[in-house]
Design an enzyme around this catalytic site. Structure first.
Site, PDB file in Angstrom:
ATOM      1  N   CYS A 195       0.850  -1.194   0.000  1.00  4.30           N
ATOM      2  CA  CYS A 195       0.000   0.000   0.000  1.00  4.30           C
ATOM      3  C   CYS A 195       0.884   1.241   0.000  1.00  4.30           C
ATOM      4  O   CYS A 195       1.854   1.339   0.762  1.00  4.30           O
ATOM      5  CB  CYS A 195      -0.907  -0.003   1.223  1.00  4.30           C
ATOM      6  SG  CYS A 195      -2.028   1.415   1.281  1.00  4.30           S
ATOM      7  N   CYS A 202       0.317   5.129   6.781  1.00  2.00           N
ATOM      8  CA  CYS A 202      -0.367   5.018   8.072  1.00  2.00           C
ATOM      9  C   CYS A 202       0.562   4.315   9.071  1.00  2.00           C
ATOM     10  O   CYS A 202       0.981   3.177   8.837  1.00  2.00           O
ATOM     11  CB  CYS A 202      -1.662   4.235   7.923  1.00  2.00           C
ATOM     12  SG  CYS A 202      -2.744   4.831   6.594  1.00  2.00           S
ATOM     13  N   CYS A 222      -0.083   0.596  10.261  1.00  2.00           N
ATOM     14  CA  CYS A 222      -0.457  -0.437   9.303  1.00  2.00           C
ATOM     15  C   CYS A 222       0.723  -1.292   8.849  1.00  2.00           C
ATOM     16  O   CYS A 222       1.676  -0.775   8.261  1.00  2.00           O
ATOM     17  CB  CYS A 222      -1.125   0.201   8.094  1.00  2.00           C
ATOM     18  SG  CYS A 222      -1.805  -1.024   6.954  1.00  2.00           S
ATOM     19  N   CYS A 276     -17.460  -8.702   4.792  1.00  2.00           N
ATOM     20  CA  CYS A 276     -16.673  -7.507   4.504  1.00  2.00           C
ATOM     21  C   CYS A 276     -15.419  -7.880   3.731  1.00  2.00           C
ATOM     22  O   CYS A 276     -14.738  -8.853   4.078  1.00  2.00           O
ATOM     23  CB  CYS A 276     -16.294  -6.798   5.793  1.00  2.00           C
ATOM     24  SG  CYS A 276     -17.714  -6.357   6.823  1.00  2.00           S
ATOM     25  N   CYS A 323     -20.016  -5.496   2.497  1.00  2.00           N
ATOM     26  CA  CYS A 323     -19.261  -4.309   2.901  1.00  2.00           C
ATOM     27  C   CYS A 323     -17.891  -4.380   2.234  1.00  2.00           C
ATOM     28  O   CYS A 323     -17.327  -5.468   2.086  1.00  2.00           O
ATOM     29  CB  CYS A 323     -19.109  -4.260   4.424  1.00  2.00           C
ATOM     30  SG  CYS A 323     -18.121  -2.865   5.036  1.00  2.00           S
ATOM     31  N   CYS A 373     -19.756   2.850   7.100  1.00  2.00           N
ATOM     32  CA  CYS A 373     -19.062   2.212   8.213  1.00  2.00           C
ATOM     33  C   CYS A 373     -17.797   3.019   8.446  1.00  2.00           C
ATOM     34  O   CYS A 373     -16.897   3.033   7.603  1.00  2.00           O
ATOM     35  CB  CYS A 373     -18.735   0.765   7.862  1.00  2.00           C
ATOM     36  SG  CYS A 373     -17.761  -0.106   9.110  1.00  2.00           S
ATOM     37  N   ARG A 422     -19.004  -1.236  16.758  1.00  2.00           N
ATOM     38  CA  ARG A 422     -18.303  -2.502  16.567  1.00  2.00           C
ATOM     39  C   ARG A 422     -17.049  -2.591  17.419  1.00  2.00           C
ATOM     40  O   ARG A 422     -16.181  -1.721  17.369  1.00  2.00           O
ATOM     41  CB  ARG A 422     -17.923  -2.693  15.094  1.00  2.00           C
ATOM     42  CG  ARG A 422     -17.108  -3.963  14.838  1.00  2.00           C
ATOM     43  CD  ARG A 422     -16.837  -4.176  13.378  1.00  2.00           C
ATOM     44  NE  ARG A 422     -18.092  -4.429  12.665  1.00  2.00           N
ATOM     45  CZ  ARG A 422     -18.310  -4.065  11.408  1.00  2.00           C
ATOM     46  NH1 ARG A 422     -17.378  -3.434  10.730  1.00  2.00           N
ATOM     47  NH2 ARG A 422     -19.460  -4.340  10.838  1.00  2.00           N
TER      48      ARG A 422
END
Length: 392
Positions: free
Chosen positions: A74, A78, A81, A118, A149, A209, A281
């Protein structure tokens, strides 16, 4: 109560509570939210539980299964991550999964009791040729009777519309933290870009979400700022994941101080009070939580979890442990019928009342209240899939 949480208790608790906690508000202030965080723990949980019972079955938990459909490399930075290309975490790369394999995993998830499936991909934004594949995934998973999702990074209005046309129910895109602390965590995507993605999702007619991650070194004020952003969205997100940071070796946050579990539970309770109709959640970090902490989270208003062996790149409690905990606490999976919108529930109630009235006119004192019952979910195992690095 920690020193941080109690620093303004005397003055904060003088701020009057709303006349009706069941009212959905979009005008929260940081001072009001900090006042909630500063309440005595028992008072906060009692208030959250009262709100929760006004809108949900207190013993029902929405169950989702999360599958990584594309892993690694990616371009985002972040700091939490493990699949960011900026850090060396030892995570392997995997190309986009084949549609047939995704459908196979979705079928297994449904057999294991999940009501929502998801799918997450490690992209900054999906490319057009990839979007064609994932929209077909949505169509086929949807045909199994599951809610769908996806989390694919940033999407514009046109991309969101294509996903909606394919039948996608929810789009996940977290805000992660407060606007003020955001720059300490991510520099490759702005906060406004995240809000733009949520706006595109809403414009396309999908449900949102969106939540955040706690334990990244933020303050209580930052947690209040995150919840303010979420609650003041209009409408509020239907699903609000509250993630506990899972520290991964090789990421910049691998040595950050642990968050006090009580402070995490406070955030769950405050989220429940501020977003009374949203599913809150209990998401990443459950593997590190003992059963007592999870029980407190459910008491504080959490009513959604991921179910299965893995949660993307981080561990998730095994399915058997989840079932055993549900049994000990008297919880049960929420069904698709229970997730119906307020409008659907009101229409069903009106229809039932009209039918009852007709039955009374015809002289009958009874009607069949069992015809809408749904069969209990089976309890198969979700097959493990090597995960990626998103949190949702």
């Amino acid at each position: 109560m920690t020193v941080e949480a109690s620093r303004v208790t005397t003055q904060a608790t003088n701020i009057p509570a709303p006349a009706d906690d069941s009212v959905v508000r979009h005008d929260w202030s940081v001072a009001e939210i900090e006042a909630l965080f500063a309440l005595p723990f028992n008072d906060l949980l009692f208030r959250a539980q009262q709100v929760h019972r006004q809108h949900f079955d207190p013993n029902a938990v929405q169950v989702s299964t999360l599958l990584s459909i594309k892993t690694g490399a990616c371009p985002e930075d972040c700091k939490y991550c493990p699949q960011s290309g900026h850090y060396n975490t030892g995570l392997g790369k995997e190309k986009l999964m084949e549609i047939e394999k995704v459908v196979e995993q979705a079928r297994a998830a449904k057999d294991a009791g999940a009501s929502r499936f998801c799918m997450g991909a490690a992209w900054k934004s999906p490319r057009e040729r990839d979007l064609e594949v994932v929209t077909e995934m949505v169509r086929q998973v949807k045909s199994l009777g599951l809610e769908t999702c996806m989390t694919l990074g940033m999407v514009d209005t046109d991309q969101a519309r294509k996903l909606a046309d394919a039948g996608l129910d929810y789009y996940n895109h977290n805000l992660d933290t407060s606007p003020e602390y955001y720059g300490e965590i991510i520099t490759t995507r702005s906060y406004s870009e995240r809000l733009d993605t949520l706006a595109s999702v809403r414009e396309a007619g999908m449900k949102v979400c969106s939540g955040g991650i706690l334990g990244m070194g933020e303050t209580t004020t930052d947690r209040a700022g995150l919840l303010l952003q979420l609650a003041n969205l209009e409408p509020q997100p239907e699903s609000v994941p509250i993630n506990m940071l899972v520290k991964v070796a090789g990421t910049p946050l691998e040595n950050v101080d642990d968050l006090d579990p009580i402070e995490f539970i406070r955030a769950i309770a405050v989220a429940r009070i501020m977003m009374p109709k949203s599913h809150v959640r209990l998401s990443a970090g459950r593997e590190q939580m003992d059963d007592s902490t999870q029980a407190l989270a459910f008491l504080a208003g959490a009513n959604s979890i991921f179910y299965g062996e893995r949660l993307l790149t981080t561990g998730n409690p095994q399915a058997n442990r989840d079932r055993e905990l549900f049994e000990r606490l008297g919880l049960h999976p929420e069904t698709r019928q229970e997730v119906a919108s307020d409008e659907v529930r009101e229409a069903a109630l009106k229809a039932a009342m009209e039918e009852q009235a007709r039955a009374n006119v015809e002289g009958s004192l009874f009607y069949d209240a069992t015809r809408e019952a749904t069969p209990a979910s089976s309890e198969g195992q979700v097959r493990e899939r090597k995960p990626c690095g998103l949190v949702v």
